[in-house]
Scaffold this active site. Structure first.
Site, mmCIF file in Angstrom:
data_model
loop_
_atom_site.group_PDB
_atom_site.id
_atom_site.type_symbol
_atom_site.label_atom_id
_atom_site.label_comp_id
_atom_site.label_asym_id
_atom_site.label_seq_id
_atom_site.Cartn_x
_atom_site.Cartn_y
_atom_site.Cartn_z
ATOM 1 N N ASP A 134 0.810 -1.210 0.000
ATOM 2 C CA ASP A 134 0.000 0.000 0.000
ATOM 3 C C ASP A 134 0.847 1.266 0.000
ATOM 4 O O ASP A 134 2.062 1.221 0.194
ATOM 5 C CB ASP A 134 -0.970 0.004 1.192
ATOM 6 C CG ASP A 134 -0.356 -0.567 2.473
ATOM 7 O OD1 ASP A 134 0.877 -0.598 2.563
ATOM 8 O OD2 ASP A 134 -1.105 -0.975 3.371
ATOM 9 N N HIS A 172 -7.433 -4.962 10.084
ATOM 10 C CA HIS A 172 -7.154 -4.734 8.658
ATOM 11 C C HIS A 172 -5.833 -5.382 8.240
ATOM 12 O O HIS A 172 -4.919 -5.525 9.052
ATOM 13 C CB HIS A 172 -7.221 -3.246 8.284
ATOM 14 C CG HIS A 172 -6.098 -2.389 8.746
ATOM 15 N ND1 HIS A 172 -6.269 -1.086 9.157
ATOM 16 C CD2 HIS A 172 -4.760 -2.605 8.839
ATOM 17 C CE1 HIS A 172 -5.106 -0.559 9.461
ATOM 18 N NE2 HIS A 172 -4.171 -1.461 9.291
ATOM 19 N N GLU A 201 -9.900 -2.223 5.092
ATOM 20 C CA GLU A 201 -10.558 -1.902 6.351
ATOM 21 C C GLU A 201 -11.812 -2.766 6.544
ATOM 22 O O GLU A 201 -12.350 -3.306 5.565
ATOM 23 C CB GLU A 201 -10.966 -0.417 6.340
ATOM 24 C CG GLU A 201 -9.807 0.550 6.190
ATOM 25 C CD GLU A 201 -9.038 0.779 7.488
ATOM 26 O OE1 GLU A 201 -8.981 -0.131 8.344
ATOM 27 O OE2 GLU A 201 -8.473 1.873 7.644
HETATM 28 C C1 F6R Z 1 1.355 -1.582 6.148
HETATM 29 C C2 F6R Z 1 0.022 -2.165 6.227
HETATM 30 C C3 F6R Z 1 -0.800 -2.110 7.472
HETATM 31 C C4 F6R Z 1 -0.025 -2.451 8.734
HETATM 32 C C5 F6R Z 1 -0.945 -2.395 9.951
HETATM 33 C C6 F6R Z 1 -0.200 -2.642 11.233
HETATM 34 O O1 F6R Z 1 1.899 -1.753 4.854
HETATM 35 O O2 F6R Z 1 -0.406 -2.661 5.250
HETATM 36 O O3 F6R Z 1 -1.867 -3.019 7.328
HETATM 37 O O4 F6R Z 1 0.535 -3.720 8.622
HETATM 38 O O5 F6R Z 1 -1.562 -1.136 10.002
HETATM 39 O O6 F6R Z 1 0.669 -1.589 11.474
HETATM 40 P P1 F6R Z 1 1.744 -1.647 12.648
HETATM 41 O O7 F6R Z 1 2.696 -2.739 12.311
HETATM 42 O O8 F6R Z 1 2.400 -0.304 12.641
HETATM 43 O O9 F6R Z 1 0.971 -1.932 13.901
#
Ligand code: F6R
Length: 236
Positions: free
Chosen positions: A67, A138, A143
């Site tokens: 993303d 997600h 989402e």
């Molecule tokens: C990032 C992504 C998001 C994160 C998720 C968890 O490329 O796709 O889905 O993996 O928001 O984020 P953290 O690891 O910061 O808790």
């Protein structure tokens, strides 16, 4: 599904990096699906160490990212392109021409989404997809919703996601509200999925995603239907 519970974040990162390195050693031109966020930072550090130690060669690896925020260019230190360069690509011998992060500045976002999926198809699909998981379940920026969306698409980020990501920005108002995200289709088609989650805040999310009902309200729950998923969860 293989569920690995470890104590520390360091252990999680070591285990995840070992799985990714093994993938590249076994298939030098692997297609890696990569994630950003705080969860994989340690994994990327360990991969850089393995590269430094001569244990793994990334010169033939191709990568695609999950993303990117709409409106941020790759030089912006909050963009996911910048994150990938500084956390991984600058520290290993991958050819950046072989890495693709969705272009958040594309004027035609629909065309950019289609191009991302076409690129993944042209590479022959993803060999190993690394994922984190958001507090709301997600994966990528898929989402909670009433349906699972298969192709790469543009999403309006949920309030809770904007809130969670605001920790990386100077103020909450600077957090982009839209992103380009790989859909559930390319993730489910990946030949192997590796999801890393750490900390007590993710415990309930992991429980709901992997031990609860399969529902688009918890997007990661679809992974229960994937034939080759490894989840590494650390308490720390
Ligand atoms: C990032 C992504 C998001 C994160 C998720 C968890 O490329 O796709 O889905 O993996 O928001 O984020 P953290 O690891 O910061 O808790």
């Amino acid at each position: 599904m293989e569920f690995i519970q470890v104590k520390t974040y360091d252990e999680l990162s070591t285990r995840a990096a070992a799985i990714i390195a093994a993938q590249v050693v076994l298939k030098a031109d692997s297609v890696l699906g990569l994630a950003t966020g705080s969860s994989p930072v340690g994994t990327y550090r360990k991969l850089a160490e393995k590269y430094e130690a001569g244990e793994v060669d990334f010169s033939r690896v191709r990568s695609v990212n999950l993303d990117e925020y709409v409106g941020l260019d790759g030089e912006n230190d909050q963009s996911y392109r910048y994150f990938m360069n500084t956390n991984l690509f600058d520290h290993i011998n991958i050819d950046k021409a072989n890495t693709r992060v969705p272009n958040g500045l594309a004027t035609d976002l629909a065309a950019e989404c289609a191009a991302h999926d076409a690129h993944i198809e042209a590479l022959g699909g993803i060999d190993l997809q690394l994922l984190g998981i958001g507090p709301n379940g997600h994966i990528a920026f898929n989402e909670p919703d009433s349906v699972f969306t298969a192709p790469t698409h543009v999403v309006e980020l949920e309030e809770s996601t904007i809130e969670a990501n605001s920790r990386f920005f100077a103020s909450r108002d600077e957090v982009p509200t839209r992103a380009l995200t790989m859909g559930i289709g390319a993730i489910m088609k990946a030949r192997r999925v590796l999801l890393v989650a750490n900390g007590p805040k993710k415990k309930d999310t992991v429980q709901r995603a992997f031990f609860g009902p399969i529902t688009p309200e918890v997007p990661a729950s679809i992974l229960q239907l994937h034939p080759n998923v490894t989840v590494i969860y650390s308490e720390e």
